[in-house]
Design a protein around this motif. Structure first.
Motif, PDB file in Angstrom:
ATOM      1  N   LYS A   1      44.574  46.916  40.198  1.00  0.00           N
ATOM      2  CA  LYS A   1      44.136  45.446  39.350  1.00  0.00           C
ATOM      3  C   LYS A   1      42.683  45.137  39.126  1.00  0.00           C
ATOM      4  CE  LYS A   1      48.506  43.683  38.344  1.00  0.00           C
ATOM      5  NZ  LYS A   1      48.760  42.127  38.277  1.00  0.00           N
ATOM      6  N   SER A   2      41.710  45.228  40.652  1.00  0.00           N
ATOM      7  CA  SER A   2      40.439  44.606  40.511  1.00  0.00           C
ATOM      8  C   SER A   2      39.471  44.905  39.858  1.00  0.00           C
ATOM      9  CB  SER A   2      40.321  44.175  42.029  1.00  0.00           C
ATOM     10  OG  SER A   2      40.655  45.866  42.935  1.00  0.00           O
ATOM     11  N   LEU A   3      39.662  46.939  40.438  1.00  0.00           N
ATOM     12  CA  LEU A   3      38.935  48.390  39.896  1.00  0.00           C
ATOM     13  C   LEU A   3      39.224  47.745  38.216  1.00  0.00           C
ATOM     14  CD1 LEU A   3      39.549  51.234  41.978  1.00  0.00           C
ATOM     15  CD2 LEU A   3      37.750  49.169  42.214  1.00  0.00           C
ATOM     16  N   ILE A   4      40.090  47.464  37.616  1.00  0.00           N
ATOM     17  CA  ILE A   4      40.112  47.352  35.981  1.00  0.00           C
ATOM     18  C   ILE A   4      39.460  46.315  35.869  1.00  0.00           C
ATOM     19  CG2 ILE A   4      42.386  47.409  34.505  1.00  0.00           C
ATOM     20  CD1 ILE A   4      44.565  48.758  35.811  1.00  0.00           C
ATOM     21  N   ALA A   5      39.299  45.070  36.364  1.00  0.00           N
ATOM     22  CA  ALA A   5      38.636  44.364  36.242  1.00  0.00           C
ATOM     23  C   ALA A   5      37.787  44.734  35.491  1.00  0.00           C
ATOM     24  CB  ALA A   5      39.000  43.063  37.117  1.00  0.00           C
ATOM     25  N   LEU A   6      36.834  45.428  37.064  1.00  0.00           N
ATOM     26  CA  LEU A   6      35.233  45.753  36.643  1.00  0.00           C
ATOM     27  C   LEU A   6      34.843  46.457  35.720  1.00  0.00           C
ATOM     28  CD1 LEU A   6      35.125  46.018  40.751  1.00  0.00           C
ATOM     29  CD2 LEU A   6      34.087  44.542  39.906  1.00  0.00           C
TER      30      LEU A   6
ATOM     31  N   TRP B   1      38.477  36.839  36.972  1.00  0.00           N
ATOM     32  CA  TRP B   1      38.892  35.673  38.480  1.00  0.00           C
ATOM     33  C   TRP B   1      40.093  35.466  38.843  1.00  0.00           C
ATOM     34  CZ3 TRP B   1      42.608  32.105  36.611  1.00  0.00           C
ATOM     35  CH2 TRP B   1      42.870  31.642  37.412  1.00  0.00           C
ATOM     36  N   LYS B   2      40.743  36.163  38.208  1.00  0.00           N
ATOM     37  CA  LYS B   2      42.259  36.508  38.296  1.00  0.00           C
ATOM     38  C   LYS B   2      42.052  37.625  39.427  1.00  0.00           C
ATOM     39  CE  LYS B   2      47.086  36.860  36.646  1.00  0.00           C
ATOM     40  NZ  LYS B   2      47.536  35.493  37.349  1.00  0.00           N
ATOM     41  N   TRP B   3      41.982  38.824  39.305  1.00  0.00           N
ATOM     42  CA  TRP B   3      42.668  40.127  40.121  1.00  0.00           C
ATOM     43  C   TRP B   3      41.404  40.809  41.428  1.00  0.00           C
ATOM     44  CZ3 TRP B   3      43.545  43.485  34.967  1.00  0.00           C
ATOM     45  CH2 TRP B   3      45.215  42.761  34.844  1.00  0.00           C
ATOM     46  N   VAL B   4      39.789  39.832  41.144  1.00  0.00           N
ATOM     47  CA  VAL B   4      39.256  40.134  41.828  1.00  0.00           C
ATOM     48  C   VAL B   4      39.047  39.382  43.132  1.00  0.00           C
ATOM     49  CG1 VAL B   4      35.708  41.123  42.183  1.00  0.00           C
ATOM     50  CG2 VAL B   4      37.860  41.684  39.600  1.00  0.00           C
ATOM     51  N   PRO B   5      39.131  39.795  44.383  1.00  0.00           N
ATOM     52  CA  PRO B   5      39.292  39.267  45.126  1.00  0.00           C
ATOM     53  C   PRO B   5      38.103  38.772  46.171  1.00  0.00           C
ATOM     54  CG  PRO B   5      39.652  41.348  46.197  1.00  0.00           C
ATOM     55  CD  PRO B   5      39.757  41.711  44.130  1.00  0.00           C
ATOM     56  N   GLN B   6      37.798  38.115  46.387  1.00  0.00           N
ATOM     57  CA  GLN B   6      36.688  37.598  47.299  1.00  0.00           C
ATOM     58  C   GLN B   6      36.471  38.411  48.552  1.00  0.00           C
ATOM     59  OE1 GLN B   6      33.660  35.237  47.566  1.00  0.00           O
ATOM     60  NE2 GLN B   6      35.028  34.057  45.530  1.00  0.00           N
ATOM     61  N   VAL B   7      35.423  39.346  48.027  1.00  0.00           N
ATOM     62  CA  VAL B   7      34.555  40.128  49.134  1.00  0.00           C
ATOM     63  C   VAL B   7      33.880  39.563  50.242  1.00  0.00           C
ATOM     64  CG1 VAL B   7      36.098  42.025  47.817  1.00  0.00           C
ATOM     65  CG2 VAL B   7      33.206  41.582  47.580  1.00  0.00           C
ATOM     66  N   GLU B   8      33.441  40.951  51.610  1.00  0.00           N
ATOM     67  CA  GLU B   8      32.536  40.017  52.853  1.00  0.00           C
ATOM     68  C   GLU B   8      30.871  40.140  51.629  1.00  0.00           C
ATOM     69  OE1 GLU B   8      30.891  41.157  56.723  1.00  0.00           O
ATOM     70  OE2 GLU B   8      32.549  42.679  56.000  1.00  0.00           O
ATOM     71  N   GLY B   9      30.202  39.363  51.703  1.00  0.00           N
ATOM     72  CA  GLY B   9      29.573  39.919  51.388  1.00  0.00           C
ATOM     73  C   GLY B   9      28.388  40.443  52.053  1.00  0.00           C
ATOM     74  N   LEU B  10      26.533  40.958  51.527  1.00  0.00           N
ATOM     75  CA  LEU B  10      26.360  41.345  51.952  1.00  0.00           C
ATOM     76  C   LEU B  10      25.342  40.667  53.075  1.00  0.00           C
ATOM     77  CD1 LEU B  10      24.938  43.571  49.025  1.00  0.00           C
ATOM     78  CD2 LEU B  10      26.337  43.887  50.646  1.00  0.00           C
ATOM     79  N   PRO B  11      24.448  41.050  54.214  1.00  0.00           N
ATOM     80  CA  PRO B  11      23.303  40.078  54.848  1.00  0.00           C
ATOM     81  C   PRO B  11      22.404  40.291  54.118  1.00  0.00           C
ATOM     82  CG  PRO B  11      24.697  42.154  56.105  1.00  0.00           C
ATOM     83  CD  PRO B  11      25.188  42.864  54.786  1.00  0.00           C
ATOM     84  N   ASP B  12      22.301  39.098  54.117  1.00  0.00           N
ATOM     85  CA  ASP B  12      20.923  38.515  53.965  1.00  0.00           C
ATOM     86  C   ASP B  12      19.640  38.627  54.656  1.00  0.00           C
ATOM     87  OD1 ASP B  12      19.034  37.014  52.157  1.00  0.00           O
ATOM     88  OD2 ASP B  12      19.549  35.079  52.719  1.00  0.00           O
ATOM     89  N   THR B  13      18.784  39.941  54.106  1.00  0.00           N
ATOM     90  CA  THR B  13      17.170  40.521  54.728  1.00  0.00           C
ATOM     91  C   THR B  13      15.888  39.351  54.202  1.00  0.00           C
ATOM     92  OG1 THR B  13      17.222  41.809  52.997  1.00  0.00           O
ATOM     93  CG2 THR B  13      18.495  42.432  55.112  1.00  0.00           C
TER      94      THR B  13
ATOM     95  N   VAL C   1      37.160  39.667  30.159  1.00  0.00           N
ATOM     96  CA  VAL C   1      36.475  39.448  31.884  1.00  0.00           C
ATOM     97  C   VAL C   1      36.310  38.897  32.763  1.00  0.00           C
ATOM     98  CG1 VAL C   1      34.508  40.722  32.998  1.00  0.00           C
ATOM     99  CG2 VAL C   1      35.291  41.449  30.355  1.00  0.00           C
ATOM    100  N   LEU C   2      35.766  37.365  31.873  1.00  0.00           N
ATOM    101  CA  LEU C   2      35.382  36.560  32.924  1.00  0.00           C
ATOM    102  C   LEU C   2      37.121  36.057  33.723  1.00  0.00           C
ATOM    103  CD1 LEU C   2      33.394  33.433  31.474  1.00  0.00           C
ATOM    104  CD2 LEU C   2      33.218  34.411  33.742  1.00  0.00           C
ATOM    105  N   TYR C   3      38.018  36.123  33.009  1.00  0.00           N
ATOM    106  CA  TYR C   3      39.626  35.584  33.256  1.00  0.00           C
ATOM    107  C   TYR C   3      39.720  37.002  33.884  1.00  0.00           C
ATOM    108  CZ  TYR C   3      43.792  35.133  33.285  1.00  0.00           C
ATOM    109  OH  TYR C   3      45.656  34.386  33.827  1.00  0.00           O
ATOM    110  N   PHE C   4      39.646  37.936  33.839  1.00  0.00           N
ATOM    111  CA  PHE C   4      40.072  39.302  34.609  1.00  0.00           C
ATOM    112  C   PHE C   4      39.687  38.872  36.369  1.00  0.00           C
ATOM    113  CE2 PHE C   4      42.576  40.050  31.011  1.00  0.00           C
ATOM    114  CZ  PHE C   4      44.434  39.834  31.251  1.00  0.00           C
TER     115      PHE C   4
END
Length: 383
Positions: free
Chosen positions: A3-8, A174-186, A169-172
């Motif tokens: 579902k997360s990929l569909i939301a994207l 928020w609902k379907w895309v999980p928090q993923v690990e961020g990128l290192p701040d370079t 898009v905003l709703y889905f």
């Protein structure tokens, strides 16, 4: 399918309609805003400038969680298109189009990284292709829908539709895309460090030139089909649906093949096929059925290189993945603009509408060479 990929993909669908529908509804906007069609064409350029300006702004949001950045970009997409739907004159419409373009490249960049992180092992390219699929579906269904709304009712409803879709898009997200690990701040400078190496420039150069070569031809596909290949004006809508179907197939095929082989190899081979197809279009243009077949081959190839290029730049933009992934979309849009300009030169010189394909062929060939160099010299080989 996750579902997360569909939301994207919902997000790229909205962006695809906002970008490509303008070409189809330009006369309606020109009439309503009391401007000429060439002046209305500046609204296309304003969107492209927004894409170019929005990508570097990602460096300012590099410390934010990726999901939060996506939500912010979807909000900006909604605001820009709602603004466009109520723009009272040319200048406010120009500003609205610039705002609408700001999230485009940035959204593709962030979504590419999120899609790869959410993908199953060994399925990164396929996940990115699913995210990009929204853009191809926009050409298959969204743009014809927007064109019909503009023809039957008002062009403003088309941008209102994209604005409302952005809320979905905003709703889905928020609902379907999980928090993923961020990128290192370079750091700020670290975001640009990857540009000191040659591999990213090969990818970006191939994207710009290869896409520019295809858009030399595709920008003038309507008069080519009607005035050279002999199709009626009424058949163009159906033919454009066929072209859109090729984009959908090519996008999914490119992602799947990139996981089986390597992205650089797939992109280089596909780009060479595009070179051959553009040459063939120049010679076969008077033969209707063959021109349509080659058209579908070209639109298939156009999006078959998208996910391989997107995934490749992420792998070779260490420390600046957000900027790198967004830069591919900047190169894509610059290719659109350059291709349309170069393709128009032989037409202005009085030559036939098959000549833009001849102009585009060498650009596609150079794009293929750059991708082959990338594949041979930089891309890790699979056993």
């Amino acid at each position: 399918m996750k579902k997360s990929l569909i939301a994207l993909a919902f997000g790229t669908l909205g962006l695809g309609i906002a970008e490509f529908v303008m070409m189809a509804i330009l006369p309606y906007i020109a009439t309503d805003l009391h401007i000429s069609i060439p002046t209305a064409g500046h609204l296309i350029s304003a969107y492209a400038l927004g894409v170019c300006a929005g990508a570097p702004l990602l460096t300012l949001a590099r410390r934010r969680p990726l999901k939060n950045i996506l939500l912010g970009l979807a909000t900006l997409m909604m605001a820009g298109n709602l603004f466009a739907s109520v723009a009272p004159n040319y200048w406010t419409m120009l500003i609205a189009r610039f705002i609408s373009g700001l999230p485009h490249g940035a959204y593709f960049g962030v979504s590419s990284i999120v899609a790869e992180k959410l993908a199953d092992k060994g399925k990164g390219s396929e996940a990115v292709s699913i995210m990009i699929a929204g853009m191809t579906i926009a050409n298959l269904f969204g743009v014809p829908l927007g064109t019909s709304l503009s023809t039957l009712l008002s062009w403003r409803l088309t941008f209102l539709l994209v604005g409302v879709w952005s809320l979905i898009v905003l709703y889905f997200i928020w609902k379907w895309v999980p928090q993923v690990e961020g990128l290192p701040d370079t750091g700020f400078k670290g975001q640009f460090r990857f540009l000191k190496t040659k591999a990213p420039w090969l990818i970006l150069g191939a994207t710009l030139l290869g896409n520019g070569g295809v858009f030399c031809w595709y920008s003038y596909i309507n008069p080519l089909l009607t005035q050279v290949s002999g199709f009626s004006a009424e058949s163009i809508t159906l033919l454009m649906v066929l072209a859109g179907f090729g984009m959908v197939v090519g996008n999914l095929l490119g992602g799947r093949l990139s996981d089986l082989y390597t992205p650089g190899r797939v992109a280089a081979c596909t780009q060479f096929i595009l070179f051959v197809a553009l040459l063939a279009i120049f010679f076969a243009a008077p033969t209707g059925w063959l021109t349509v077949l080659l058209m579908c081959l070209c639109t298939t190839g156009l999006f078959a290189v998208s996910s391989p290029q997107q995934i490749s730049i992420i792998h070779f933009a260490k420390g600046g993945e957000l900027l790198g992934a967004a830069c591919v979309q900047v190169a894509f849009n610059l290719g659109n603009a350059i291709g349309a300009f170069l393709g128009g030169l032989p037409i202005e010189a009085g030559l036939g509408y098959q000549y833009p394909a001849l102009i585009g062929a060498p650009l596609a060939l150079v794009g293929s060479v750059l991708l082959m160099l990338f594949y041979k010299k930089y891309e890790p080989k699979r056993v």
